[in-house]
Design an enzyme around this catalytic site. Structure first.
Site, PDB file in Angstrom:
ATOM      1  N   HIS A 107       0.830  -1.208   0.000  1.00 33.99           N
ATOM      2  CA  HIS A 107       0.000   0.000   0.000  1.00 33.99           C
ATOM      3  C   HIS A 107       0.871   1.268   0.000  1.00 33.99           C
ATOM      4  CE1 HIS A 107      -3.169  -2.897   0.567  1.00 33.99           C
ATOM      5  NE2 HIS A 107      -2.519  -3.358   1.615  1.00 33.99           N
ATOM      6  N   GLU A 144      -1.827   0.192   7.996  1.00 38.97           N
ATOM      7  CA  GLU A 144      -1.015  -0.868   7.405  1.00 38.97           C
ATOM      8  C   GLU A 144       0.141  -0.283   6.610  1.00 38.97           C
ATOM      9  OE1 GLU A 144      -1.483  -4.696   4.363  1.00 38.97           O
ATOM     10  OE2 GLU A 144      -3.204  -3.405   4.774  1.00 38.97           O
ATOM     11  N   HIS A 199       2.850  -7.041   4.496  1.00 36.72           N
ATOM     12  CA  HIS A 199       1.476  -6.607   4.735  1.00 36.72           C
ATOM     13  C   HIS A 199       1.063  -6.912   6.163  1.00 36.72           C
ATOM     14  CE1 HIS A 199       0.106  -5.683   0.568  1.00 36.72           C
ATOM     15  NE2 HIS A 199       1.066  -6.524   0.242  1.00 36.72           N
ATOM     16  N   GLU A 281       1.577 -11.633   5.557  1.00 35.99           N
ATOM     17  CA  GLU A 281       0.612 -10.942   6.406  1.00 35.99           C
ATOM     18  C   GLU A 281       1.066 -11.144   7.845  1.00 35.99           C
ATOM     19  OE1 GLU A 281      -1.786  -9.109   5.331  1.00 35.99           O
ATOM     20  OE2 GLU A 281      -2.325  -9.812   3.317  1.00 35.99           O
TER      21      GLU A 281
END
Length: 317
Positions: A107, A144, A199, A281
């Site tokens: 992101h 995030e 992430h 993640e």
């Protein structure tokens, strides 16, 4: 990561089934880490839900062992300093000298200011998908995108100290993105020996733990993962065991069947990659217990060490 809603928990298997699956997946590269987690988790959370994503089966236990441990900086080390300021390794004789690693911080903190741009569809080979998303955040507002940049800086410093040449897909240096297809292209053009996309998940409260996303066998348009499915799984397995050992965190209790591995065919960053690549993640930002870890600088340094050791073990094999 919020490309898609995370699957919800299904039935909880027995402890015996959970242990069998998990040990098979963590292989010798992460056996020590797995034993540490088992010792820490003996009270209540003894199983993970059945995976809803395809193909998260364990590979052979014949994977190569990890190499020497990564040098351990102080827990307060933010991953900056001279080692983080240069693209090449600062130890030409280090164990990762000559290796190229691309770190892909998920992101972008400013994606939220560019909704039309990040919602533009890009070709991921088998379909089209949004350029990027805003990502998720904790209840306290820690995003995030902030988290991924922090871990990326810490990780790069650790790898560079071992002689690796390390670059980012971006370093908070652009107004939005990059788009998922460009993120893949950056790793491909660098001829990276390994790419890791960092992430944190945005699943339901109560869903805890980390997982590594692996590329599925995909072929269509510009996507052809046939050459990277195997090595990407090896990379992921190295990361799982080392991440457990360094952070004390358990593999996801809501997908991956306790292996810490999940296979997906809908992520452009994986579909379009021609070099070994995985997504990590690190935890679930929407769960208060995981959020407490993700917002802690000392834990983020441990996460970076687990990643660095996993990448290093894969590259030294």
């Amino acid at each position: 990561m919020s490309y898609d809603e995370s699957p919800q928990p299904a039935r909880r298997p027995s402890r015996r089934r959970h242990l069998t699956l998990a040990v098979a997946a963590l292989v010798p590269t992460g056996l020590v880490g797995w034993l540490v987690w088992q010792g820490m988790s003996g009270s209540g959370e003894d199983g993970a839900s059945a995976a809803t994503a395809a193909g998260a089966t364990a590979s052979s236990a014949a994977a190569s062992p990890t190499g020497p441990a990564t040098p351990r900086p102080a827990a307060s080390d933010p991953g900056g300093g001279a080692a983080d300021d240069v693209p090449g390794g600062d130890d030409p004789a280090g164990p990762l000298a000559g290796k190229v690693v691309v770190i892909d911080p998920g992101h972008n903190p400013r994606n939220k200011d560019h909704p039309s741009e990040i919602n533009e569809k890009v070709d991921i080979g088998t379909a089209t998908k949004e350029c990027d998303t805003t990502g998720t955040e904790t209840d306290s507002g820690y995003t995030e995108a902030e988290f991924t940049l922090d871990v990326a800086h810490r990780l790069r410093a650790l790898l560079v100290r071992q002689g690796a040449t390390v670059t980012y897909t971006y370093d908070n240096d652009r107004p939005y993105g990059p788009c998922v297809d460009e993120r893949a292209r950056i790793g491909n053009e660098a001829k990276a020996d390994a790419v890791v996309s960092v992430h944190a998940d945005g699943s339901a409260p109560g869903n805890r733990g980390f997982h590594v996303i692996l590329p599925a066998p995909v072929k269509g348009g510009d996507a052809d993962t046939s050459a990277i499915v195997g090595p990407s799984r090896e990379l992921g397995e190295h990361i799982v065991g080392n991440f457990v050992r360094e952070t004390g965190s358990a593999p996801s209790n809501y997908l991956g069947d306790g292996t810490g591995l999940d296979v997906r065919e809908d992520l452009g960053g994986l579909n379009l990659s021609t070099v070994p690549k995985v997504f990590l993640e690190c935890g679930n930002m929407r769960d208060s217990a995981d959020a407490a870890l993700l917002t802690d600088a000392e834990w983020r340094q441990k996460a970076a060490r687990g990643l660095a050791d996993g990448i290093g073990g894969f590259l030294k094999k």
